[in-house]
Design a protein around this motif. Structure first.
Motif, short mmCIF file in Angstrom:
data_model
loop_
_atom_site.label_atom_id
_atom_site.label_comp_id
_atom_site.label_asym_id
_atom_site.label_seq_id
_atom_site.Cartn_x
_atom_site.Cartn_y
_atom_site.Cartn_z
N UNK A 53 0.87 -1.11 -0.03
CA UNK A 53 0.21 -0.17 0.02
C UNK A 53 0.85 1.38 0.21
N UNK A 54 1.92 1.46 0.78
CA UNK A 54 2.66 2.41 1.00
C UNK A 54 3.58 2.57 -0.35
N UNK A 55 3.90 1.52 -1.27
CA UNK A 55 4.50 1.32 -2.41
C UNK A 55 3.63 1.99 -3.38
N UNK A 56 2.15 1.88 -3.37
CA UNK A 56 1.54 1.98 -4.11
C UNK A 56 1.25 3.89 -4.12
N UNK A 57 1.42 4.38 -2.93
CA UNK A 57 1.25 5.59 -2.67
C UNK A 57 2.48 6.31 -3.48
N UNK A 58 3.68 5.66 -3.33
CA UNK A 58 4.79 6.27 -4.27
C UNK A 58 4.42 6.38 -5.54
#
Lengths: 135, 380
Positions: free
Chosen positions: B93-98
């Motif tokens: 999910x954090x990676x998707x934010x990036x």
């Protein structure tokens, strides 16, 4: 308080008194000049009179609209005869006398032989906001 | 908890809100709101569960925003006060934010601003100060970026390559205000490297660490530039260099070379030389040749010409320079240096003057003017 624009020119201003180009100066003279310019801006910041200052590249061009759906027309680089601004400083001072005084100090930046350049600077008052009191 | 530790929590909190069904743009505003409230509240008393605190406050802020938006548009509020049960956000999910913040439809400046806010947790004011633009301008840039991302949806997010480009841009901006953008870029790249095991991300992290290590010695107190050859190497940050070199070695051993790894290898060779005379220029040229395979740009060729000049002599450097595009920035400066090294002082002096005139920054202009004066004095 009133705002003034101090303009320095690459070309187009009357020739300064000490008119030796920087590339003919000694390293010490270059050093003294750069030091003076840094100190000047710092001094105005501490006196609360400095607003902004930027240096401009000598590169550039003229641009104008050339009709809808067409790319703008450009003309450049600037011709050798064009008046060319090198940079500006915006100051906020109490009076025109103070603006002139500061421009005079800036014009005394040391050049060849450590002597002041006596460079001509353009001093332009900003158009002010309308007064708060009606008469 | 300091400001940086607080901001570390931002991507996670934002992911929770998005998981619960909040739209990205509003959720992002809500997290900012929570951050602004956290600072004074936590000064009085640090909550036992800071992340939980932020999620709760951000969720309430989100509900308020969604409600007032609903009232404005005369719609039903679709969210209950009790958050819907959503899965706990994962690293993905954090990676998707990036990826979202490095969306391919965003301009570079918008992607940079959005990344610093949504992933980095900086306030709009801090970002505006760092880039020397008015706060209102930056606020507009960020809200337009969020609109673009919202309209384009999550169908065309960026990928690791676009994220790295954004972080590289942030790092390059360096240090111009209260916020240290280089340190922030390193923090975000470190976080990215923990999320995705891509050799290039490790290469980028190493590259940043090795350049950051030299920062103190790169400028004098008055802001003037100290060239690499003249830097006081005892001032280089040995800890950052050691970390950077360990990362470079480990990632090069994986044999999946890329642009950032090659740049990091070059930076490592400079960092590894205790004195400038001990620099392994032959190996540096070899790495530039590798780098050209991935990024054949005039800038890489220009830097390669400098390395060739050191490895094989000024004449060879000038021959390499002859193949470099005439219009690439700083070409005059390199030409001046190589001609001086070759003994053509008159040519070098003239080129240093050109380099000063064409310098892209004031500090470089001053530096080249000093060089011109120095060589002219040798000619007298």
């Amino acid at each position: 308080m009133a705002k003034y624009l101090l303009l320095k020119h690459y070309r187009g201003a009357p020739a300064p008194v000490n008119d030796v180009p920087m590339d003919q100066w000694t390293p010490e003279e270059v050093e003294a000049h750069i030091g003076f310019m840094n100190d000047f801006a710092t001094r105005l910041e501490s006196s609360g009179e400095f607003i902004d200052g930027q240096a401009l590249s000598p590169d550039g061009m003229w641009v104008r609209h050339d009709g809808d759906g067409r790319p703008p027309v450009t003309d450049g680089p600037f011709a050798e005869t064009k008046d060319l601004i090198a940079g500006w400083m915006v100051i906020d001072v109490d009076s025109e006398e103070r603006a002139i005084e500061l421009a005079g100090e800036l014009s005394a930046a040391p050049g060849a032989g450590g002597e002041p350049i006596h460079e001509w600077l353009e001093v332009r008052p900003f158009l002010a906001a309308p007064p708060a009191f009606d008469h | 908890m300091d400001d940086v530790e607080l901001r570390e929590l931002v991507p996670h909190v934002l992911s929770v809100l998005v998981r619960r069904g909040a739209d990205f743009a509003t959720a992002e505003d809500a997290v900012q709101e929570a951050l602004i409230r956290a600072l004074p509240a936590w000064e009085r008393e640090l909550p036992a569960d800071p992340t939980g605190w932020l999620v709760t406050v951000a969720w309430r802020a989100f509900l308020d925003m969604a409600r007032s938006e609903a009232t404005r548009r005369d719609r039903e509020v679709r969210f209950d006060v009790e958050p819907p049960a959503g899965a706990v956000p994962s690293a993905d999910d954090t990676l998707r934010l990036y990826f979202l913040c490095a969306h391919v439809d965003l301009t570079a400046s918008s992607a940079v601003a959005l990344t610093l806010r949504a992933v980095g947790g900086l306030t709009t004011r801090q970002i505006a100060q760092a880039y020397l633009v008015p706060e209102r301008t930056m606020a507009q840039r960020i809200s337009r970026a969020k609109r673009t991302v919202g309209q384009a949806g999550v169908d065309r997010p960026g990928d690791v390559a676009t994220v790295m480009r954004v972080l590289y841009l942030v790092f390059n901006e360096g240090y111009s205000g209260a916020i240290d953008l280089a340190a922030e870029a390193i923090r975000l790249t470190r976080q990215l490297a923990a999320l995705v095991d891509d050799p290039e991300v490790h290469g980028l992290l190493a590259l940043m660490l090795l350049h950051h290590a030299r920062r103190r010695s790169r400028t004098r107190a008055d802001g003037s530039i100290v060239p690499l050859a003249e830097q006081d190497r005892s001032q280089w940050d040995a800890g950052l260099i050691a970390e950077g070199i360990v990362i470079v070695r480990a990632v090069l051993a994986r044999d999946r070379l890329g642009e950032y790894q090659a740049q990091a290898a070059i930076a490592a060779l400079h960092a590894d030389a205790p004195r400038v005379e001990e620099t392994d220029w032959v190996q540096i040229v070899e790495w530039y040749d590798e780098l050209l395979r991935f990024a054949d740009t005039p800038i890489v060729r220009l830097n390669r010409a400098v390395a060739v000049g050191e490895a094989d002599g000024a004449a060879a450097g000038l021959a390499a320079l002859a193949e470099v595009d005439e219009h690439v920035p700083r070409r005059d400066a390199v030409a001046a240096h190589l001609h001086e090294k070759n003994g053509d002082l008159a040519v070098a002096a003239r080129l240093y003057v050109d380099a000063a005139r064409n310098a892209p920054s004031l500090a470089e202009r001053d530096h080249q003017a000093r060089q011109a004066a120095r060589v002219n004095q040798l000619l007298r």
